[in-house]
Every structure is written in structure tokens, then in C-alpha cells.
Design an enzyme around this catalytic site. Structure first.
Site, PDB file in Angstrom:
ATOM      1  CD  GLU A 157     -16.142 -53.736   5.288  1.00 37.72           C
ATOM      2  OE1 GLU A 157     -15.016 -53.344   5.640  1.00 37.72           O
ATOM      3  OE2 GLU A 157     -16.687 -53.368   4.234  1.00 37.72           O
TER       4      GLU A 157
ATOM      5  CD  GLU B 136     -19.769 -50.055   4.130  1.00 40.95           C
ATOM      6  OE1 GLU B 136     -18.721 -49.905   3.477  1.00 40.95           O
ATOM      7  OE2 GLU B 136     -19.792 -50.227   5.356  1.00 40.95           O
TER       8      GLU B 136
END
Ligand code: FCB
Length: 520
Positions: free
Chosen positions: A235, A435
Site C-alpha cells: 500500500e 487483502e
């Protein structure tokens, strides 16, 4: 008698055969699809005694700082009250394999465990050679390397393919001192230049890129035999937005949590360089390795669906939070002036194509409301108010949830999942969902969430998205960064004193799906 039984059995088999294709076409996932859970080192390793903690990371400093705790920037929860995966990994891997039916697992390394001391004195150049690796080996913590190797091999032996993340937000304290960075930015306006001469400033220093290259090459050397799938960064856009354009309640909080748009753009560039450097380093060690990154994608919608200005705001949010990174790491376009347009001089061929796959993290949609002008001239596209996290454990003082939200305060809407997976797929790389999951302590929403989101994923695949695997966040409840232990994303809960795990009922649904490679 035997004859009639036989006829019945044959009739049942024929019937099953006739029904099976209809069921599987709609509900089955592609052959060889990976099913697993995702974890990150810092969030699960500590706990169950001092020996399992790592105090050498920026996040250790950030989450234990009394001023930050007093100011409410971080929760004050101690990460060393965590699930203790550093010690309990065997049982947890058994659980992942046997109880959850996983054929894969996403694990993270802690850079600070492997290199608790600086590697800056080891000069390597762009290619990290054998001799360099041996020198790095003398600085590395042999015990940590051994432990990680056992964990990775342990996963492998149990029949789980490992997707290994190199950087999941945390940096060694010798790379990044978040408290010093915060001091350096005190009194510096969000559009002012980054203060000169910063040291140990993490992603604000170009030197972090070369240190990251060494670490990546070293990890590939040590663990490459057991790992085919690598993620360079977790991220990066969250690191940029929450770390350097940090507005609590709006963009969020990650270390060092400063508000400087000039710093945010610099961090973005260095993360792009770091991704490319790590990609090349791993490929040099093993040309069969599949190297990607993990990208958080929010499905942006206009706050007011009938407002044209909000529709533009949602497009800007999508460009800024979703596409800017994909454009940089896949297409090699670095949008220096953050205007969403490719201008002359913004092409960086050396950064292009640095991903064999795109890891998509997705949790929820977000809403963008037009502001009528940019928040700062430095980031013209940022001309909206983002709303992602409503009142809940992720934003205790936030606005009330406008629809149905998880405990964290994230809206539940599976249609957004399909939207972002299809958006990522248009970049032409295979996708892994790295995720997806829900903060749901009581486990009364997780089952429905899982069914709905996986149905949406299946629909994206049916429309042609090349999705190769799904990693649920998370195996265990864990330390949710600035929010500490308030959130409960685990298929398992744990007892901080005994480290005992308790399976949540939705774990059984996950197992059914993983084993059948199909929706129920
Ligand atoms: C993602 C992070 C992960 C965890 C989940 C809830 O942004 O990668 O570590 O915090 O959200």
C-alpha cells in the site's frame, strides 16, 4: 437387489453430473486458484513475552511515544500484547492449512528484524553481487533470518504457497525516525518545501531506495528457494497519504503522520524507485520469481450521486488514490504535478513494467464531495473531501455510517470490489487479491461479507479479469496500526495472556469455499 441399488447409484451419479456443470460454471474459481489469509510481521509477531518483540522499527517508536499517545494520534495499545506469531507460528500455520483449507499464505518480513543495524556502509551499486551479499550477511541478524526461513519453509511443507511482502509499512529505526521527522516538520506549512538535510527520514530520503535494494536482494538470496511470489511494498499510496498528507479522520494516520504535500510527492517518487529497485533485485536473484506490489484500492463514488461536481471529485479521488500508483509502477508515468494528465517529462521508462502482478487490497467504497478548489496548489487533483471511515473503531469521532458499516466504520458494498478489480485488471497484469476482510468482533457480519464480496470477485473473473488468488485479511486478530487492538479482522481471536486462539464461526465458511474452490 444388488442390481436395483446399482441402478439407483448410477442414476444419482448421472444426476450429479448433470447438475455439476451448472453449479461450477457460476460458482467455481479458476483451476489452481490460491486461497489463503494475509498477515504482516509487525501486526502479529510480538506478544507472549519480551523475546518476541522487535523494538528496532519506526512503528515501535511511533506507537510507544507518550506524546503521541497523549495527543490521541496513536491508541496507546502495546504491540507486545499481540498474538505472538514469532513464537506460535507452527500452530498458526497448521490452523491456516488444516482448519482453513488454505493452499497459500501471505506473510511479511520485518526489515528491522533482519537488519537491526544499518547497512549503509556496505556500498553495492545498482547490482547487489555475491560479495555484497556475504558482507550483508555479516550485518544481518542470523537468528531472525533462521526464524523467517523456518516459518516460510514450514508454510511450504504444509502445502501452502508463500506470497512474501518485503515492506508492510514498517522501516528500521536507522532508516526512519518518525519522531525526528515530525519535529522537523513542526511549523512547516503543507505547501512549503521539504526541510533540507533530513536524515533518517524514511521515504523522504533517496538513500532509503538503495538500502531497500540491498534488503530485497538479501531476502531473495536467503528465501528465494521457497518463495515464488513476492510483494515489494504494501500500500504505497497509504504510506503517502496517511504518512505525509495525514489528516486524522479524513486521510488517516500512518507514521510519521505529517501534513506536507511536497513531502507526499517526494515519498511517492521514492516509493516508485524502491519498487523498481526491489523488483530488479529479486529478478536478478531468481528470474522465475513473480514480483508484484500490493495496492489499496477504494471504490470511489460521488458523495451526492446527482451532483456533476461530485462525479468529477470521485474521478479525481480515483486518479489520486488508485491510478496514480498503477500509472507509476506499471506504466512508468510519474505525475509530478498531480494534475492527472501525462505532461512532457513525466515518463520514466526505468520505472515502467516493474510488476509481474498487481496485488489488490480492497475493503470498502469511499465517497468524494467536491470542494470547489484544491486543498493545496501542490496537489491540484485533491479538490474534494474524502469520506471512507465512518464512526467506528477506525474513526471514533467520525460521522455516522450512511449505509451498512463494519465495526471499523467502513461501508459494506461488494459492488465496489468488482469495480476496483476490473479497474486494476485493465493494466494488463494478473491480479491477486492480497487483502480483503472485515473488522467484526462478534462475527455477525463476516459470513455475509465474505459471500457477497467473493460473488463480486467471481463476477469480475467471469467478465475476464485474470485473478489468481484471494488472501483474506486476516488469519488472526492483530495490531491495527494507530488504532491498536480496537479492530478485530481475524478469522481467529486470541487471548493476550495465554496466546490461545479461538476460531470464529465464519472460519468454517472460508474453509468450505477454499476446499471446494467454489462458492457454496
Ligand atoms: C490494510 C493494511 C493492513 C491492515 C488492513 C485492515 O490497509 O495493509 O495492514 O491494516 O488494512
Amino acid at each position: 437387489m444388488f442390481g436395483s441399488r446399482c441402478v439407483v447409484a448410477i442414476a444419482v451419479l448421472v444426476l450429479m453430473g448433470a447438475l455439476a456443470p451448472a453449479v461450477s460454471a457460476r460458482q467455481a474459481f479458476p483451476r489452481g486458484f490460491l486461497w489463503g489469509t494475509a498477515t504482516a510481521g509487525f501486526q502479529v509477531e510480538a506478544g507472549g513475552g519480551r523475546a518476541n518483540s522487535d523494538r528496532r522499527s519506526d512503528w515501535w517508536a511511533f506507537t510507544t511515544d507518550p506524546d503521541l499517545i497523549r495527543a490521541g494520534v496513536v491508541s496507546g495499545d502495546r504491540v507486545d500484547r499481540g498474538p505472538g506469531f514469532w513464537r506460535t507460528w507452527r500452530g498458526d500455520l497448521d490452523r491456516a492449512r488444516r482448519r482453513l483449507g488454505s493452499n497459500a499464505i501471505r506473510l511479511g518480513l520485518e526489515w528491522s528484524r533482519i537488519f537491526p543495524r544499518s547497512t549503509a556502509r556496505i556500498h553495492t551499486g545498482r547490482r547487489v553481487g555475491r560479495a555484497d551479499l556475504r558482507r550483508l550477511d555479516r550485518v544481518a541478524d542470523a537468528g531472525a533470518v533462521r526464524r523467517y526461513r523456518r516459518i516460510i519453509r514450514g508454510a511450504h511443507r504444509r502445502g501452502m504457497q508463500v506470497l512474501l511482502t518485503l515492506n508492510h509499512f514498517t522501516l528500521p529505526i536507522w532508516v526512519h525516525d518518525p519522531l525526528a521527522v515530525r519535529r522537523a516538520f513542526a511549523g512547516v506549512g503543507p505547501a512549503e518545501p521539504v526541510p533540507a538535510g533530513l536524515r533518517r527520514a524514511g521515504w523522504l530520503n533517496r538513500s532509503t531506495v538503495s538500502e531497500f535494494r540491498k534488503y530485497a536482494a538479501f531476502a531473495a538470496w536467503k528465501f528465494g528457494g521457497d518463495v515464488r511470489l513476492w510483494a515489494t511494498l504494501n500500500e504505497p499510496l497509504v504510506t503517502v497519504s496517511q504518512g505525509f498528507a495525514s489528516i486524522p479522520g479524513l486521510t488517516g494516520v500512518k507514521a510519521p503522520a505529517v501534513l506536507s504535500f511536497t513531502a507526499a510527492l517526494r515519498a511517492l517518487e521514492n516509493l516508485g524507485l524502491a519498487n523498481a529497485a526491489a523488483y530488479d533485485a529479486i529478478k536478478a536473484a531468481d528470474r522465475h520469481a513473480r514480483v508484484g506490489f500490493v495496492h489499496n484500492m477504494v471504490a470511489w463514488r460521488p458523495s451526492n450521486p446527482s451532483s456533476p461536481a461530485d462525479a468529477v471529485a470521485a474521478r479525481h479521488a480515483d486518479q489520486l488514490f488508485n491510478r496514480a500508483w498503477l500509472d507509476l509502477a506499471v506504466r512508468g508515468i510519474y505525475d509530478i504535478d498531480a494534475d492527472g494528465v501525462e505532461d512532457p517529462g513525466e515518463r520514466r521508462p526505468r520505472l515502467a513494467g516493474k510488476a509481474d502482478f498487481v496485488g489488490v487490497n480492497h475493503y470498502s467504497p469511499g465517497r468524494a464531495g467536491a470542494l470547489g478548489g484544491p486543498v493545496s496548489p501542490v496537489v491540484p487533483l485533491f479538490d474534494f473531501v474524502p469520506a471512507v471511515t465512518y464512526r467506528g473503531t477506525g474513526n471514533p469521532g467520525g460521522p455516522p455510517c450512511p449505509s451498512t458499516c463494519s465495526d471499523f466504520g467502513w461501508e459494506i458494498d461488494p459492488t465496489g470490489f468488482r469495480q476496483v478489480v476490473e479497474e486494476a485488471a485493465r493494466y494488463g497484469k494478473p491480479i491477486y487479491v492480497t487483502e480483503n476482510g472485515i473488522d467484526d468482533r462478534e462475527d455477525d457480519q463476516r459470513g455475509g461479507y465474505l459471500r457477497g464480496y467473493l460473488r463480486a470477485l467471481r463476477a469480475a473473473i467471469a467478465e475476464g479479469a485474470d485473478v489468481r488468488g484471494y488472501f483474506h485479511w486476516s488469519l488472526l486478530d492483530n495490531y491495527e496500526w494507530a488504532e491498536g487492538f480496537a479492530a478485530h479482522f481475524g478469522l481467529y481471536a486470541f487471548d493476550a495472556r495465554t496466546l490461545r486462539r479461538t476460531e470464529r464461526p465464519s472460519a468454517r465458511l472460508f474453509r468450505r469455499i477454499a476446499r471446494a474452490n467454489a462458492l457454496p
